[in-house]
Scaffold this active site. Structure first.
Site, mmCIF file in Angstrom:
data_model
loop_
_atom_site.group_PDB
_atom_site.id
_atom_site.type_symbol
_atom_site.label_atom_id
_atom_site.label_comp_id
_atom_site.label_asym_id
_atom_site.label_seq_id
_atom_site.Cartn_x
_atom_site.Cartn_y
_atom_site.Cartn_z
ATOM 1 N N ASP A 76 0.855 -1.186 0.000
ATOM 2 C CA ASP A 76 0.000 0.000 0.000
ATOM 3 C C ASP A 76 0.892 1.238 0.000
ATOM 4 O OD1 ASP A 76 -2.956 0.732 0.199
ATOM 5 O OD2 ASP A 76 -1.958 2.164 1.524
HETATM 6 C C1 LIG Z 1 3.071 8.514 -5.667
HETATM 7 C C2 LIG Z 1 2.758 7.501 -6.743
HETATM 8 C C3 LIG Z 1 1.784 6.552 -6.574
HETATM 9 N N1 LIG Z 1 1.493 5.649 -7.561
HETATM 10 C C4 LIG Z 1 0.435 4.618 -7.392
HETATM 11 C C5 LIG Z 1 0.931 3.303 -6.786
HETATM 12 C C6 LIG Z 1 -0.364 2.660 -6.369
HETATM 13 O O1 LIG Z 1 -0.886 1.913 -7.480
HETATM 14 C C7 LIG Z 1 -1.283 3.838 -6.074
HETATM 15 C C8 LIG Z 1 -1.601 3.933 -4.600
HETATM 16 O O2 LIG Z 1 -2.715 3.154 -4.322
HETATM 17 P P1 LIG Z 1 -2.716 1.813 -3.460
HETATM 18 O O3 LIG Z 1 -3.981 1.832 -2.667
HETATM 19 O O4 LIG Z 1 -1.419 1.638 -2.735
HETATM 20 O O5 LIG Z 1 -2.774 0.641 -4.542
HETATM 21 P P2 LIG Z 1 -3.849 0.365 -5.666
HETATM 22 O O6 LIG Z 1 -5.231 0.706 -5.202
HETATM 23 O O7 LIG Z 1 -3.381 0.971 -6.962
HETATM 24 O O8 LIG Z 1 -3.719 -1.205 -5.847
HETATM 25 P P3 LIG Z 1 -3.997 -2.393 -4.765
HETATM 26 O O9 LIG Z 1 -4.629 -1.799 -3.536
HETATM 27 O O10 LIG Z 1 -4.894 -3.360 -5.487
HETATM 28 O O11 LIG Z 1 -2.631 -2.968 -4.505
HETATM 29 O O12 LIG Z 1 -0.589 5.012 -6.487
HETATM 30 C C9 LIG Z 1 2.199 5.684 -8.774
HETATM 31 O O13 LIG Z 1 1.943 4.884 -9.682
HETATM 32 N N2 LIG Z 1 3.188 6.622 -8.948
HETATM 33 C C10 LIG Z 1 3.504 7.552 -7.993
HETATM 34 O O14 LIG Z 1 4.413 8.379 -8.227
#
Ligand SMILES: Cc1cn([C@H]2C[C@H](O)[C@@H](COP(=O)(O)OP(=O)(O)OP(=O)(O)O)O2)c(=O)[nH]c1=O
Length: 182
Positions: A67
């Protein structure tokens, strides 16, 4: 077998880069942060609950979950609820340093590994035009902090691991996987 408990395409790419064979089965329950535990412990709990949910279906597999949150002045900036929310968040991050934290959980049978990795991210000074055109692209909506470091030109520099910002710290996963007793 390895199961990635995530719907994030970025996590899938990072795990693929590490060379693992795995299947994807995202957790579906809402994420609940118990901030009384403190930020890092709350984040570990969220990652762990994703892995535990998926373990119900794959009890003999190695489950990997994560997460990611963005923290500014101890406040959590999650995924934006609307375009307006994303604009507000990006304005707040402009010309400042913030932290990106990813909680990682690996569960295999009776073993549970938990880790929180933190990266400092320094944003450039953003113009209203930079923000509006990025938000209008729609790319911000599924990302913590309303931006993707991999697809925008907002970041001046970082201190720490890049893959942690994208959603799965490569070296943390690699090191935990070495400790899993098969
Ligand atoms: C800060 C940042 C976040 N992110 C993304 C990563 C995560 O996919 C998302 C944060 O949300 P999360 O809730 O961590 O993950 P998710 O909902 O995408 O997937 P799951 O819960 O099924 O594992 O933000 C980027 O892709 N690039 C960035 O620079």
């Amino acid at each position: 077998m390895i199961v990635l408990a995530s719907k994030s395409p970025r996590r899938k790419e990072i795990l693929k880069d590490l060379g693992y064979d795995f299947i994807v089965c995202p957790a579906k329950k809402d994420e609940v942060f118990d901030l009384s535990l403190g930020l890092d412990e709350a984040l570990k709990k969220v990652a762990e609950s994703k892995a535990k949910e998926v373990r119900e279906f794959f009890s003999d597999s190695i489950i990997i979950s994560a997460d990611t949150i963005v923290c500014l002045d101890q406040k959590i900036l999650g995924k934006p609820k609307s375009k307006e929310d994303a604009i507000k968040t990006l304005n707040a991050l402009s010309n400042r340093r913030h932290q990106v934290k990813t909680g990682v959980c690996v569960i295999y049978k009776n073993q549970t590994f938990l880790h929180v990795e933190t990266t400092d991210v320094y944003f450039k000074k953003l113009t209203e035009q930079d923000i509006i055109s990025y938000v209008n692209s729609g790319k911000c909506m599924d990302k913590a902090g309303s931006y993707g470091i991999q697809e925008c030109d907002f970041v001046d520099h970082i201190e720490g691991d890049y893959t942690n910002v994208v959603g799965l710290p490569k070296y943390v996963v690699e090191s935990i996987m070495k400790d899993v007793a098969l």
